[in-house]
Write an enzyme that holds these catalytic residues in place. Structure first.
Site, mmCIF file in Angstrom:
data_model
loop_
_atom_site.group_PDB
_atom_site.id
_atom_site.type_symbol
_atom_site.label_atom_id
_atom_site.label_comp_id
_atom_site.label_asym_id
_atom_site.label_seq_id
_atom_site.Cartn_x
_atom_site.Cartn_y
_atom_site.Cartn_z
ATOM 1 N N LYS A 224 25.361 41.863 38.200
ATOM 2 C CA LYS A 224 24.691 42.421 39.384
ATOM 3 C C LYS A 224 25.355 43.679 39.939
ATOM 4 O O LYS A 224 24.691 44.519 40.521
ATOM 5 C CB LYS A 224 24.649 41.355 40.506
ATOM 6 C CG LYS A 224 23.643 40.249 40.254
ATOM 7 C CD LYS A 224 23.676 39.235 41.377
ATOM 8 C CE LYS A 224 22.328 39.122 42.010
ATOM 9 N NZ LYS A 224 22.210 37.995 42.945
ATOM 10 N N ASP B 96 17.175 39.521 47.104
ATOM 11 C CA ASP B 96 17.649 38.232 47.651
ATOM 12 C C ASP B 96 17.508 38.188 49.177
ATOM 13 O O ASP B 96 17.015 37.205 49.737
ATOM 14 C CB ASP B 96 19.124 37.996 47.279
ATOM 15 C CG ASP B 96 19.307 37.760 45.791
ATOM 16 O OD1 ASP B 96 18.482 37.049 45.197
ATOM 17 O OD2 ASP B 96 20.276 38.293 45.230
#
Ligand code: NAD
Length: 292
Positions: free
Chosen positions: A77, A113
């Protein structure tokens, strides 16, 4: 199932995917393929086991194959950022990316997210703009939630974390939020029970963004003091396996409305899906079939 695949996948079908390691437990392929199939969109979504040493080659390959977009999970990520052409404002603030969109070879990183968490809050009738939120956890999930909540106009944010390696990430998040938004934000030691009581007493939402309550910490709650719980406090957890953590049990016993991490997971996927396909994910259908 094999008939379905044979009917659906042709020479025109475009590819979406996920790169992470480990990957085989992921619900994302099922979630996205359910949505694609029911909408009749001509894409397929696959999971690729890609470790950090293989990341640059994998991204070059995905680009060469003209893959429309992909999700990124651990351990990639953060490491993927230098391989992208553009970063969304939230990615620049969070310092991590979970969704890449490939527009004819130009790669843009997004992070969905936090968007997913805020969308799940709104689905439960909670508007973050102008609200006071207390957040336990400043790791990957906590950072994404804190920054999106600030971007969406949360008035005050109190973040609690242990004095572990994640503490420094919390300090960076606080500095970023102060520089870029009007949200009042403080980082506190999770052991500071007095500060915790003061923060929660004024908050509309108490959120757990730690992994306490799952895996090795199953049955454990991150809550330093249960006396803070009151029926008009909305309590959320990022964990969704188990669906009811010890933390959510404590909140429900005190009469609080609660939300586990499933809504965040679905909405972060829905936000990525819409970035790739331009079409909203049929959330009710996906929720019903994913759980079936
Ligand atoms: P991370 O490793 O970056 O952060 C872990 C956090 O937990 C840190 O704040 C750490 O200080 C805290 N912590 C660990 N052990 C603790 C303990 N014993 N007591 C108090 N605090 C403790 O992890 P992450 O990527 O932020 O993931 C955290 C959780 O969020 C995981 O359970 C993950 O599955 C979940 N998650 C859910 C979604 C979703 O869509 N629902 C998305 C991302 C992550």
């Amino acid at each position: 199932m094999s008939d379905e695949v044979a009917q659906r996948i042709t020479g025109h079908t475009e590819l979406l995917g996920l790169i992470a390691s480990p990957i085989r437990h992921s619900q994302s392929p099922r979630m996205h393929n359910l949505a694609l199939a029911t909408l009749g969109l001509d894409y397929a979504y696959l999971a690729f086991e890609v470790d950090d040493g293989e990341l640059a080659g994998a991204v070059a390959g995905l680009k060469a194959l003209k893959v429309r977009g992909w999700n990124v999970s651990m351990p990639n990520k953060i490491a993927i950022l230098p391989l992208l052409d553009h970063l969304s404002p939230a990615v620049r603030m969070v310092g991590a990316c979970n969704t890449v969109v490939n527009d004819d070879g130009v790669l843009t990183g997004h992070v969905t997210d936090g968007i997913g968490y805020v969308a799940a809050l709104r689905e439960n009738g909670i508007e973050p703009a102008g609200a006071h939120l207390t957040l336990i956890g400043a790791g990957g999930a906590g950072t994404a939630i804190a920054i999106q909540a600030a971007l969406d106009g949360v008035a005050r944010l109190d973040i609690f974390n242990r004095r572990d390696a994640v503490w420094a990430i919390g300090e960076k998040t606080v500095a970023t939020i102060r520089e870029n938004t009007g949200t009042q934000v403080e980082l506190h030691d999770l052991d500071d029970v007095a500060a915790f009581r003061t923060a929660v007493a004024d908050s509309a939402v108490l959120a757990n963004a730690t992994n306490v309550g799952m895996g090795k910490l199953l049955g454990v709650s991150p809550l330093p003091d249960t006396a803070v719980l009151r029926p008009d406090l909305f309590v959320s957890d990022v964990v969704y396996a188990p669906p009811r953590t010890a933390f959510l049990d404590q909140a429900e016993a005190a009469g609080c409305r609660t939300m586990n991490g499933l809504g965040m997971m679905l909405h972060q996927g829905a936000a990525a899906f819409e970035l790739w396909t331009g079409t909203p994910m049929p959330l009710d259908y996906v929720r019903e079939h994913l759980l079936a």
